[in-house]
Write an enzyme that holds these catalytic residues in place. Structure first.
Site, PDB file in Angstrom:
ATOM      1  N   ARG A   1     -16.048   3.930   3.222  1.00 34.10           N
ATOM      2  CA  ARG A   1     -16.895   5.065   3.575  1.00 34.10           C
ATOM      3  C   ARG A   1     -16.076   6.336   3.575  1.00 34.10           C
ATOM      4  O   ARG A   1     -16.483   7.370   3.091  1.00 34.10           O
ATOM      5  CB  ARG A   1     -17.519   4.860   4.963  1.00 34.10           C
ATOM      6  CG  ARG A   1     -18.476   5.996   5.353  1.00 34.10           C
ATOM      7  CD  ARG A   1     -18.711   6.056   6.838  1.00 34.10           C
ATOM      8  NE  ARG A   1     -17.540   6.573   7.540  1.00 34.10           N
ATOM      9  CZ  ARG A   1     -17.515   6.804   8.840  1.00 34.10           C
ATOM     10  NH1 ARG A   1     -18.559   6.525   9.591  1.00 34.10           N
ATOM     11  NH2 ARG A   1     -16.421   7.274   9.417  1.00 34.10           N
TER      12      ARG A   1
ATOM     13  N   GLU B   1       0.834  -1.202   0.000  1.00 32.82           N
ATOM     14  CA  GLU B   1       0.000   0.000   0.000  1.00 32.82           C
ATOM     15  C   GLU B   1       0.870   1.252   0.000  1.00 32.82           C
ATOM     16  O   GLU B   1       1.825   1.359   0.768  1.00 32.82           O
ATOM     17  CB  GLU B   1      -0.901   0.005   1.232  1.00 32.82           C
ATOM     18  CG  GLU B   1      -1.795   1.245   1.335  1.00 32.82           C
ATOM     19  CD  GLU B   1      -2.682   1.208   2.565  1.00 32.82           C
ATOM     20  OE1 GLU B   1      -3.594   0.347   2.591  1.00 32.82           O
ATOM     21  OE2 GLU B   1      -2.444   1.996   3.503  1.00 32.82           O
TER      22      GLU B   1
ATOM     23  N   PHE C   1       0.642   5.796  -0.402  1.00 36.36           N
ATOM     24  CA  PHE C   1      -0.213   6.975  -0.423  1.00 36.36           C
ATOM     25  C   PHE C   1       0.422   8.040  -1.315  1.00 36.36           C
ATOM     26  O   PHE C   1       1.650   8.070  -1.470  1.00 36.36           O
ATOM     27  CB  PHE C   1      -0.432   7.528   0.995  1.00 36.36           C
ATOM     28  CG  PHE C   1       0.808   8.047   1.664  1.00 36.36           C
ATOM     29  CD1 PHE C   1       1.202   9.366   1.527  1.00 36.36           C
ATOM     30  CD2 PHE C   1       1.588   7.210   2.464  1.00 36.36           C
ATOM     31  CE1 PHE C   1       2.340   9.850   2.155  1.00 36.36           C
ATOM     32  CE2 PHE C   1       2.727   7.684   3.095  1.00 36.36           C
ATOM     33  CZ  PHE C   1       3.110   9.011   2.934  1.00 36.36           C
TER      34      PHE C   1
ATOM     35  N   HIS D   1      -8.062   2.793  -3.793  1.00 31.61           N
ATOM     36  CA  HIS D   1      -8.999   3.071  -2.711  1.00 31.61           C
ATOM     37  C   HIS D   1      -9.943   4.186  -3.170  1.00 31.61           C
ATOM     38  O   HIS D   1      -9.527   5.131  -3.850  1.00 31.61           O
ATOM     39  CB  HIS D   1      -8.257   3.537  -1.458  1.00 31.61           C
ATOM     40  CG  HIS D   1      -7.411   2.474  -0.840  1.00 31.61           C
ATOM     41  ND1 HIS D   1      -7.023   2.505   0.481  1.00 31.61           N
ATOM     42  CD2 HIS D   1      -6.869   1.337  -1.353  1.00 31.61           C
ATOM     43  CE1 HIS D   1      -6.276   1.440   0.755  1.00 31.61           C
ATOM     44  NE2 HIS D   1      -6.162   0.722  -0.345  1.00 31.61           N
TER      45      HIS D   1
END
Length: 609
Positions: free
Chosen positions: A110, A20, A22, A80
């Site tokens: 969410r 992962e 970012f 994501h």
């Protein structure tokens, strides 16, 4: 290719793994992360994940990063996607952009509503929970061909008080709505996870469950991220970390060992098919874990090279004949960070002192005082910058300020230890900041709300209880530094004072929410404000202030003002006050280079002339 199909048809002699990342905050960090991903692609991950900032705050960078990894490096990418607080129609636009980039996998989340959750109204009424996004994608003729994953929370959801059975019901509903795989939140309690996994399978959930593993990088980031995620910390883990909490390399080594042991148990006792590594945009720890697991082949040359070359970034030193090594870690309400460094061999390239070996950068979490070119620069919360407390916790600590004087009172209460945090400083003042408490009080009472500071230090022993860091037998140095909010008139006054009285000894930076910037530093100027000299080592430099890193941090702090305002009802005096502060105040950073005079900075700033 769809991740669920790759998992189903994978023919491997060992479990799979995913990484992962970012989107970095700076253009230089973004470019250097691409090089890092290219290297890690050689380890043969099944896929990589790219995070999505709250409310689509990193939309363009997330899509660009995922698209480049997919098209140029041939790595299947999981994008994501959060659905709350998104402008109506932006979910459709993001999904279309993803399809155009050849992305087949979405992790439907969410996302975090703004800090004022009680007063938050979904911008797009179709989406209030992750299940809404799953149902929408799976029922849409345009988007139903996406492979959709969802998140799970073995330690419970940090923002909900639902019990474990309730959380598993939510998870089952998301799977029944069409979710193809599950990625879990990070955890460290393997026994608790295995028990949770058994309960999940008993409900009839049969899709792949990929546990999230985050190797420890340093003690500060461990505490911050486990608090943020509501992660349970086993007593034995806390006890193991306590005696080594000040030694970053020992924390990293322990983190590699712990992650390796965790993964082995998950595979042998839980039957896990693969794991998901939260890298924090770092590479060396996950490389070491995979080597220790014997999950990668033919990579010993890479591994040995990474071990031989120390993490760090060579930059210009105060004296042109020397190079400085930086291995920055996180900082909170003080500018100083604590670390250890090792010498790296000189890299002979044009621009001596500026050459960077991306493979060995920022092997410790790179807080906002690190190198802005690092892929991990500025990391606090990779999923939602600025967010670290719930609304209820914030209201309990910070109250209901309706006037400027009450905001000043909050900052003074933090200085006096009456409150443990402000929206901009996550913890109480450190002992070194207490040595300049009187000066910080004067600034705050003047309406200059301080958010970062350090006193001048001239050669303190590295083992000093207050100022020491690094190996024993060395000496540490600091320039006086302070960062604060001020109004435009005071910024203009400080700028004029620097011109008239600075005499080359003072650097300042100031910026506002509209992107205006005032400074006497050059665009590429770098200011080392903390460094150490240790036996047999290069000079170690742990805190840097420079224009690009200041501007990135400036954007974050004004986001924090906006998020704090959302704690309060629309049209309330509290919200109106905080929104006006965000519009009108400037963030100011001032450094005095004369570290031999502990009063130099304060005499300059607090003079009535």
């Amino acid at each position: 290719m769809k991740l669920s199909e790759k998992i189903r048809h994978s023919e491997r002699s060992r479990p799979f793994f995913t990484f992962e990342f970012f989107p970095p905050r700076t253009d230089q960090g973004f470019a250097n992360l691409l090089a890092r991903i290219s290297r890690l692609a050689s380890l043969d991950p099944l896929a990589i994940n790219v995070t999505w900032g709250a409310g689509g705050s990193t939309k363009d960078r997330s899509l660009d990063l995922a698209g480049i990894a997919q098209s140029e490096y041939g790595i299947d990418t999981v994008l994501h996607l959060t659905c709350t607080n998104m402008v109506q129609g932006s979910v459709d636009a993001a999904l279309r952009d993803a399809k155009e980039r050849g992305i087949h996998n979405i992790l439907a989340l969410r996302g975090d509503p703004p800090r004022g959750e009680e007063y938050w109204i979904p911008t797009d009424p179709r989406f209030t929970h992750a299940i809404d996004l799953v149902k929408y994608i799976k029922s849409s003729p345009e988007f139903s061909d996406f492979c959709v994953g969802v998140a799970a929370y073995p330690d419970g959801h940090a923002d909900r008080e639902t019990d474990e059975d309730g959380e598993i019901k939510y998870l089952k509903a998301k799977v029944d709505a069409g979710a193809d795989f599950i990625v879990t939140q990070l955890f460290y309690d393997v026994d608790g996870f295995l028990r949770w996994l058994s309960k999940v399978r008993e409900t009839g959930i049969g899709v792949p469950i990929i546990p999230g593993i985050m190797p420890l990088q340093n003690y500060g980031s461990f505490l911050r991220l486990t608090k943020l995620c509501g992660t349970r910390v086993p007593v034995e883990l806390q006890a193991a970390l306590e005696p080594i909490r000040h030694d970053d390399q020992m924390i990293k080594d322990y983190g590699v060992s712990l992650a390796t042991t965790m993964v082995k148990r998950l595979v042998s006792e839980g039957g896990i098919e693969g794991v998901h590594f939260c890298t924090l945009n770092l590479e060396r720890s996950v490389q070491r874990v995979l080597e220790d697991l014997n999950w990668i082949g033919g990579s010993h040359d890479i591994h040995n090279r990474l071990i031989a070359e120390t993490p760090g970034s060579i930059i210009h030193a105060p004296h042109p004949e020397s190079d400085l090594i930086i291995t920055p870690i996180d900082a909170s309400n003080t500018a100083k960070t604590k670390l250890e460094t090792k010498p790296v061999k000189e890299i002979e390239e044009p621009g001596r002192g500026e050459a960077n070996n991306e493979a060995t950068w920022d092997e410790f979490p790179n807080g906002r005082f690190g190198d802005f070119k690092s892929p991990a620069y500025g990391i606090q919360d990779p999923w939602n910058p600025g967010h670290y407390v719930s609304r209820n916790e914030g209201l309990s600590t910070w109250g209901h300020p309706k006037t400027i004087e009450e905001v000043t009172g909050l900052f003074l209460s933090h200085l006096h230890g009456k409150v443990t945090s402000t929206p901009f400083s996550q913890s109480p003042l450190l002992p070194e900041s207490l040595t300049i408490l009187r000066q910080l009080e004067k600034m705050t009472k003047r309406g200059w709300w301080t958010v970062g500071s350090q006193p001048a230090v001239d050669g303190a022993d590295s083992s000093d209880d207050v100022f020491g860091w690094g190996p024993r037998g060395g000496y540490v140095y600091q320039k006086g530094f302070v960062e604060f909010f001020a109004d435009k008139a005071d910024v203009d006054m400080i700028e004029e004072r620097v011109k008239r009285q600075g005499g080359g000894w003072v650097d300042f930076l100031a910026g506002n929410v509209d992107g205006e910037c005032k400074t006497n530093m050059s665009d590429d100027g770098r200011n080392a404000v903390t460094w150490g000299v240790f036996p047999g080592r290069e000079v170690a430099q742990s805190t840097i202030i420079e224009r690009d890193s200041f501007l990135a941090w400036k954007d974050e702090v004004f986001t924090i003002w906006s998020q704090w305002a959302l704690f309060y009802p629309p049209d309330s005096k509290e919200r109106q006050l905080l929104e006006s502060i965000c519009r009108e105040r400037w963030l100011v950073s001032v450094v005095h280079h004369d570290f031999k005079k502990d009063s130099a900075l304060w005499s300059f700033l607090l003079s009535e002339e």
